[in-house]
Design an enzyme around this catalytic site. Structure first.
Site, PDB file in Angstrom:
ATOM      1  N   LYS A  83       0.841  -1.202   0.000  1.00  0.00           N
ATOM      2  CA  LYS A  83       0.000   0.000   0.000  1.00  0.00           C
ATOM      3  C   LYS A  83       0.876   1.251   0.000  1.00  0.00           C
ATOM      4  O   LYS A  83       1.871   1.322   0.735  1.00  0.00           O
ATOM      5  CB  LYS A  83      -0.924  -0.014   1.217  1.00  0.00           C
ATOM      6  CG  LYS A  83      -1.921   1.134   1.238  1.00  0.00           C
ATOM      7  CD  LYS A  83      -2.906   0.996   2.396  1.00  0.00           C
ATOM      8  CE  LYS A  83      -3.846   2.193   2.454  1.00  0.00           C
ATOM      9  NZ  LYS A  83      -4.846   2.085   3.531  1.00  0.00           N
ATOM     10  N   SER A 158      -9.157   3.535   2.248  1.00  0.00           N
ATOM     11  CA  SER A 158      -8.028   3.975   1.451  1.00  0.00           C
ATOM     12  C   SER A 158      -7.227   2.829   0.840  1.00  0.00           C
ATOM     13  O   SER A 158      -6.332   3.052   0.033  1.00  0.00           O
ATOM     14  CB  SER A 158      -7.089   4.832   2.320  1.00  0.00           C
ATOM     15  OG  SER A 158      -6.583   4.093   3.414  1.00  0.00           O
ATOM     16  N   SER A 182     -10.585   1.699   6.278  1.00  0.00           N
ATOM     17  CA  SER A 182      -9.798   1.530   5.059  1.00  0.00           C
ATOM     18  C   SER A 182      -9.430   0.104   4.705  1.00  0.00           C
ATOM     19  O   SER A 182      -8.973  -0.159   3.593  1.00  0.00           O
ATOM     20  CB  SER A 182      -8.524   2.378   5.142  1.00  0.00           C
ATOM     21  OG  SER A 182      -8.851   3.741   5.174  1.00  0.00           O
TER      22      SER A 182
END
Length: 477
Positions: A83, A158, A182
């Site tokens: 990520k 996210s 997220s």
């Protein structure tokens, strides 16, 4: 084995085949790069992709090591994209911001280092919203990540890039992180699994501040519960550099995960007593998913929440703004970077800077009272269930939903309020698919466990997974 079949394998099975030398790391890397070439231009889930020749050379080296009897670990030879909020040595870590467009860390974050040490081959990063703010993955550097089930829709965030890459079979497992929702919202939006571990289960850092942040955590995403547990077993474990990390070494999460949950008491919280607005179909779809537990011999109940949900949200919003203001305040102060901040970041910083000590103390008091209320709920039930979102995947061109169920949203994250309870208390949660809307859009539910009962919530998720077939429904890419 055909390349597409390789990418349909679970991480557990792929690891077994690589170690048995039934398939090579090079074959897996070739299949991964071909899949990325085929679908990533449409989805935009993988960013900062590394040079293909270099990646194939690393896969060859992994094969040589196995031929010589050496394995780095359970992820040996398995491609990973980290990520784009997590520090990754030698690979751009932009946080989706023009401010950090050229940032290339010299050191891995703790969980990134563990994935690398376990043999993961880093191919690049997964896309994020700018600074991870907002549950919709778009930013000025790379643009939006699109939902594999409907490319006109958001993949969530996210960890939207990670979720979309999993659903599209570009990755077999992926890391993510979660301050609000997220790891859970994008899992629900993309029909995959996401786990928010107990706070401290996966150590954060190393970073300049090690004590204040009590809501954000990194964790795993996958397409099966055993794969989720496999990655968690790598990520989890105490690290002295993270003073709030929990004891252990992650070994308790090594799959297979047990799945006998007969007699379990399941509490459906729904819309928190009418407090939360939902898009049509969502509550009914998620409530039907909860009925799966009754078929597994569980007792499904609908307990009263037992807390003032609005006070809880306001306490969470204050604590979040305070932390964001602390982390990003320097960028706000500098004229050269202030103009490069997204409106949500500016809103959080300006809001956080005017919070008084008394207001922050009050937020912590509310949080503490809420914790005690939830402990009372867990005297009546063993797990709690909520939807992963209040809406289905929305138009990818929007910044965020301004209205839900006829009610105006007063902040850029109010539409995701349903994830706040577990976030504020650091509870372990697994997001699992709940089915699809009439338009074919995915939805999910959160399985929320008692404090620090990460293994227990995985076991509940495993039983649910075995009783449903949503994860087998692939996007038509």
């Amino acid at each position: 084995m055909p390349s597409q079949e390789l990418l349909e394998l679970s991480a557990v099975e792929l690891s077994r085949k690589i170690h048995a030398r039934e398939v090579s790391a090079r074959e897996v890397m070739e299949a991964t790069l071909a899949r990325i070439e085929a679908v990533n231009p449409t989805l935009n889930a993988i960013v900062s992709l590394r040079d293909g020749d270099a990646l194939l050379a690393e896969a060859n080296a992994a094969d040589v090591e196995l031929a010589e009897g050496r394995s780095r670990g359970v992820l040996h030879g398995i491609p990973q994209a980290i990520k784009d909020l997590a520090m990754t040595a030698g690979i751009p870590t932009t946080m989706g911001s023009p401010v950090f467009a050229r940032q290339v860390p010299e050191e891995d974050g703790i969980q990134v280092a563990r994935i690398r040490a376990a043999g993961g081959l880093f191919i690049g990063k997964t896309n994020v919203p700018e600074f991870g703010l907002g549950s919709h993955t778009y930013n000025p550097l790379f643009g939006p990540t699109r939902n594999p089930y409907d490319t006109t829709r958001s993949a969530g965030g996210s960890s939207g890039g990670a979720a979309a890459a999993l659903a599209a079979r570009m990755l077999v497992v992926a890391d993510g992180s979660d301050m609000m929702g997220s790891l859970r919202n994008p899992a629900g939006f993309c029909n995959v699994l996401g786990m928010r571990p107990s706070y401290g289960r996966v150590p954060s850092g190393p970073g300049p501040e090690s004590f204040f942040d009590g809501m954000a955590t990194e964790g795993p995403m996958a397409r099966s519960v055993d794969d989720l547990a496999l990655l968690l077993s790598v990520q989890a474990g105490y690290d002295a550099r993270a003073p709030q990390s929990l004891p252990g070494d992650g070994a308790e999460f090594v799959p297979p995960i047990r799945s006998d949950i007969a007699g379990l008491r399941v509490g459906w919280l729904g819309d928190l007593g009418g407090h939360l607005p939902f898009e049509p179909e969502m509550l009914e779809l998620c409530r039907a998913a909860v009925d799966v537990f009754a078929g597994l011999g569980c007792r499904v109940e609908e307990p009263a929440a037992g807390f003032d949900a609005e006070r809880v949200f306001q306490a969470w919003a204050d604590l979040r703004s305070w932390r964001v203001a602390g982390k990003l305040g320097g960028l706000y102060e500098a004229a050269a970077t202030r103009d490069k901040l997204k409106p949500a970041a500016i809103w959080e910083i300006e809001r956080g800077r005017v919070l008084t000590p008394a207001r922050l103390e009050e937020a912590s008091v509310v949080r503490s009272a809420f914790y005690r209320a939830v402990l009372r709920l867990f005297e009546k039930v063993d797990v709690l269930i909520l939807p992963t979102a209040q809406v289905f995947p929305f138009d990818v061109t929007l910044d965020w939903p301004k209205e839900v169920g006829g009610r105006a949203m007063d902040t850029y994250h109010r539409w995701m309020e349903v994830v706040v309870p577990a976030s504020l208390l650091g509870l372990p949660v697994v997001a699992v698919p709940a089915g699809f809307s009439a338009e074919g859009l995915p939805a999910g539910i959160q399985i929320i466990g008692r404090p620090r009962d990460d293994l227990g919530v995985l076991q509940v998720a495993k039983a649910y997974e075995q009783a449903t077939d949503w994860l087998a429904r692939k996007p038509a890419l």
